[in-house]
Design a protein around this motif. Structure first.
Motif, PDB file in Angstrom:
ATOM      1  N   VAL A   1       0.859  -1.179   0.000  1.00 49.49           N
ATOM      2  CA  VAL A   1       0.000   0.000   0.000  1.00 49.49           C
ATOM      3  C   VAL A   1       0.898   1.232   0.000  1.00 49.49           C
ATOM      4  CG1 VAL A   1      -1.731   1.315   1.281  1.00 49.49           C
ATOM      5  CG2 VAL A   1      -1.907  -1.182   1.135  1.00 49.49           C
ATOM      6  N   VAL A   2       0.650   2.129  -0.960  1.00 49.37           N
ATOM      7  CA  VAL A   2       1.468   3.328  -1.099  1.00 49.37           C
ATOM      8  C   VAL A   2       0.578   4.550  -1.327  1.00 49.37           C
ATOM      9  CG1 VAL A   2       3.474   2.109  -2.033  1.00 49.37           C
ATOM     10  CG2 VAL A   2       1.762   3.001  -3.584  1.00 49.37           C
ATOM     11  N   PRO A   3       1.021   5.709  -0.829  1.00 47.48           N
ATOM     12  CA  PRO A   3       0.284   6.941  -1.146  1.00 47.48           C
ATOM     13  C   PRO A   3       0.762   7.486  -2.484  1.00 47.48           C
ATOM     14  CG  PRO A   3       2.047   7.419   0.388  1.00 47.48           C
ATOM     15  CD  PRO A   3       2.070   5.928   0.153  1.00 47.48           C
ATOM     16  N   ILE A   4      -0.165   7.984  -3.269  1.00 49.96           N
ATOM     17  CA  ILE A   4       0.172   8.682  -4.503  1.00 49.96           C
ATOM     18  C   ILE A   4      -0.360  10.103  -4.332  1.00 49.96           C
ATOM     19  CG2 ILE A   4      -0.169   8.822  -6.998  1.00 49.96           C
ATOM     20  CD1 ILE A   4      -0.512   5.789  -7.020  1.00 49.96           C
ATOM     21  N   ASP A   5       0.545  11.065  -4.282  1.00 53.16           N
ATOM     22  CA  ASP A   5       0.188  12.467  -4.055  1.00 53.16           C
ATOM     23  C   ASP A   5       0.216  13.235  -5.362  1.00 53.16           C
ATOM     24  OD1 ASP A   5      -0.122  12.226  -1.251  1.00 53.16           O
ATOM     25  OD2 ASP A   5       2.047  12.325  -0.993  1.00 53.16           O
ATOM     26  N   LEU A   6      -0.877  13.946  -5.638  1.00 52.08           N
ATOM     27  CA  LEU A   6      -1.009  14.696  -6.882  1.00 52.08           C
ATOM     28  C   LEU A   6      -1.397  16.139  -6.568  1.00 52.08           C
ATOM     29  CD1 LEU A   6      -3.106  11.882  -8.480  1.00 52.08           C
ATOM     30  CD2 LEU A   6      -0.779  12.444  -9.128  1.00 52.08           C
ATOM     31  N   ASN A   7      -0.766  17.086  -7.262  1.00 51.82           N
ATOM     32  CA  ASN A   7      -1.053  18.506  -7.076  1.00 51.82           C
ATOM     33  C   ASN A   7      -1.839  19.033  -8.260  1.00 51.82           C
ATOM     34  OD1 ASN A   7       0.369  18.853  -4.595  1.00 51.82           O
ATOM     35  ND2 ASN A   7       2.271  18.704  -5.755  1.00 51.82           N
ATOM     36  N   ILE A   8      -2.836  19.859  -7.959  1.00 50.46           N
ATOM     37  CA  ILE A   8      -3.719  20.413  -8.980  1.00 50.46           C
ATOM     38  C   ILE A   8      -3.713  21.925  -8.833  1.00 50.46           C
ATOM     39  CG2 ILE A   8      -6.101  20.490  -9.816  1.00 50.46           C
ATOM     40  CD1 ILE A   8      -6.370  17.740  -8.169  1.00 50.46           C
ATOM     41  N   SER A   9      -3.429  22.637  -9.908  1.00 50.60           N
ATOM     42  CA  SER A   9      -3.500  24.093  -9.916  1.00 50.60           C
ATOM     43  C   SER A   9      -4.790  24.499 -10.601  1.00 50.60           C
ATOM     44  CB  SER A   9      -2.302  24.688 -10.660  1.00 50.60           C
ATOM     45  OG  SER A   9      -2.492  26.082 -10.828  1.00 50.60           O
ATOM     46  N   PHE A  10      -5.620  25.280  -9.919  1.00 52.85           N
ATOM     47  CA  PHE A  10      -6.890  25.685 -10.511  1.00 52.85           C
ATOM     48  C   PHE A  10      -6.686  26.594 -11.723  1.00 52.85           C
ATOM     49  CE2 PHE A  10      -9.059  25.034  -6.167  1.00 52.85           C
ATOM     50  CZ  PHE A  10      -9.253  23.698  -6.450  1.00 52.85           C
ATOM     51  N   ALA A  11      -5.553  27.266 -11.818  1.00 54.35           N
ATOM     52  CA  ALA A  11      -5.271  28.115 -12.977  1.00 54.35           C
ATOM     53  C   ALA A  11      -5.109  27.285 -14.236  1.00 54.35           C
ATOM     54  CB  ALA A  11      -4.013  28.942 -12.725  1.00 54.35           C
ATOM     55  N   ASP A  12      -4.653  26.039 -14.087  1.00 55.43           N
ATOM     56  CA  ASP A  12      -4.407  25.174 -15.244  1.00 55.43           C
ATOM     57  C   ASP A  12      -5.644  24.419 -15.710  1.00 55.43           C
ATOM     58  OD1 ASP A  12      -1.774  25.958 -15.132  1.00 55.43           O
ATOM     59  OD2 ASP A  12      -1.164  24.221 -13.942  1.00 55.43           O
ATOM     60  N   VAL A  13      -6.704  24.438 -14.931  1.00 51.80           N
ATOM     61  CA  VAL A  13      -7.844  23.575 -15.238  1.00 51.80           C
ATOM     62  C   VAL A  13      -9.177  24.317 -15.133  1.00 51.80           C
ATOM     63  CG1 VAL A  13      -6.793  21.353 -14.742  1.00 51.80           C
ATOM     64  CG2 VAL A  13      -7.637  22.722 -12.871  1.00 51.80           C
ATOM     65  N   PRO A  14      -9.472  25.178 -16.089  1.00 48.56           N
ATOM     66  CA  PRO A  14     -10.746  25.903 -16.029  1.00 48.56           C
ATOM     67  C   PRO A  14     -11.955  25.001 -16.244  1.00 48.56           C
ATOM     68  CG  PRO A  14      -9.609  26.357 -18.093  1.00 48.56           C
ATOM     69  CD  PRO A  14      -8.662  25.559 -17.230  1.00 48.56           C
ATOM     70  N   GLY A  15     -11.762  23.776 -16.725  1.00 45.58           N
ATOM     71  CA  GLY A  15     -12.876  22.872 -16.983  1.00 45.58           C
ATOM     72  C   GLY A  15     -13.347  22.100 -15.766  1.00 45.58           C
ATOM     73  N   LEU A  16     -12.944  22.493 -14.586  1.00 43.05           N
ATOM     74  CA  LEU A  16     -13.312  21.749 -13.380  1.00 43.05           C
ATOM     75  C   LEU A  16     -14.541  22.307 -12.671  1.00 43.05           C
ATOM     76  CD1 LEU A  16      -9.851  20.895 -11.809  1.00 43.05           C
ATOM     77  CD2 LEU A  16     -11.458  19.373 -12.937  1.00 43.05           C
ATOM     78  N   VAL A  17     -15.431  22.945 -13.396  1.00 41.99           N
ATOM     79  CA  VAL A  17     -16.628  23.536 -12.788  1.00 41.99           C
ATOM     80  C   VAL A  17     -17.480  22.459 -12.122  1.00 41.99           C
ATOM     81  CG1 VAL A  17     -18.752  24.814 -13.269  1.00 41.99           C
ATOM     82  CG2 VAL A  17     -16.617  25.478 -14.373  1.00 41.99           C
ATOM     83  N   ASP A  18     -17.702  21.321 -12.804  1.00 39.84           N
ATOM     84  CA  ASP A  18     -18.512  20.242 -12.226  1.00 39.84           C
ATOM     85  C   ASP A  18     -17.873  19.694 -10.952  1.00 39.84           C
ATOM     86  OD1 ASP A  18     -20.385  20.459 -14.231  1.00 39.84           O
ATOM     87  OD2 ASP A  18     -19.553  18.805 -15.416  1.00 39.84           O
ATOM     88  N   ALA A  19     -16.557  19.541 -10.974  1.00 40.85           N
ATOM     89  CA  ALA A  19     -15.860  19.043  -9.790  1.00 40.85           C
ATOM     90  C   ALA A  19     -16.001  20.028  -8.638  1.00 40.85           C
ATOM     91  CB  ALA A  19     -14.388  18.790 -10.106  1.00 40.85           C
ATOM     92  N   ALA A  20     -15.839  21.316  -8.925  1.00 42.68           N
ATOM     93  CA  ALA A  20     -15.957  22.330  -7.868  1.00 42.68           C
ATOM     94  C   ALA A  20     -17.361  22.334  -7.275  1.00 42.68           C
ATOM     95  CB  ALA A  20     -15.602  23.704  -8.428  1.00 42.68           C
TER      96      ALA A  20
END
Length: 169
Positions: free
Chosen positions: A107-126
């Motif tokens: 079992v391992v953690p996978i850490d991912l970073n998301i910049s909101f400036a790079d992803v304007p298509g995340l309206v549904d997620a927000a």
């Protein structure tokens, strides 16, 4: 007859070497990924900063990685895309260097970073984050393993992990 057996062994070894260059012809099986039991993925919102004026998020996925092979290998790299609510949220490209014994899992953690400036298509997620405190994720891409002496085959593109993350405040 004595000369035939060594020659057959040499041809077999060269054939195996050729398979390594061509994806190993089924000799090395891809690792299996699943969401780790009892470890829920977590999404943390990151406030705006000078480097990220719109803010962002950090997603930690707890993955169970299995080696279905009878020999050890190292999970060398994971490259692909992270999707939140079916919208691409981040590119994934990092080395892992995770050794896995034959037939073992970890079992391992996978850490991912998301910049909101790079992803304007995340309206549904927000919207789902704000209304339900949860968000669906999917990790697609290619996994590379170091399976010495069989080479470094890559598997994918494929969906390696998917699930839901709760939002931690």
């Amino acid at each position: 007859m004595r000369r035939v057996l060594p020659m057959m062994a040499l041809v077999g070894a060269l054939g195996l070497n050729g398979c390594a260059a061509l994806g190993l012809g089924g000799v090395v099986q891809p690792p299996r990924f699943s969401v780790a039991d009892g470890r829920e993925a977590e999404l943390r919102l990151v406030p705006p900063t000078a480097g990220q004026p719109l803010g962002g998020a950090q997603l930690r996925i707890w993955a169970r990685v299995e080696n279905p092979n009878s020999f050890g290998l190292t999970l060398a790299a994971l490259r692909g895309n992270l999707f939140l609510e079916s919208a691409q949220a981040a590119d994934v490209d990092f080395p892992l260097g995770l050794p896995l014994a034959g037939g073992a899992d970890q079992v391992v953690p996978i850490d991912l970073n998301i910049s909101f400036a790079d992803v304007p298509g995340l309206v549904d997620a927000a919207q789902r984050i704000l209304l339900q405190n949860r968000v669906a994720y999917r990790l697609d891409g290619t996994v590379t393993v170091d399976a010495a002496p069989f080479g470094q085959p890559a598997f994918g593109p494929s969906t390696w992990l998917q699930g839901e993350s709760r939002v931690v405040r």
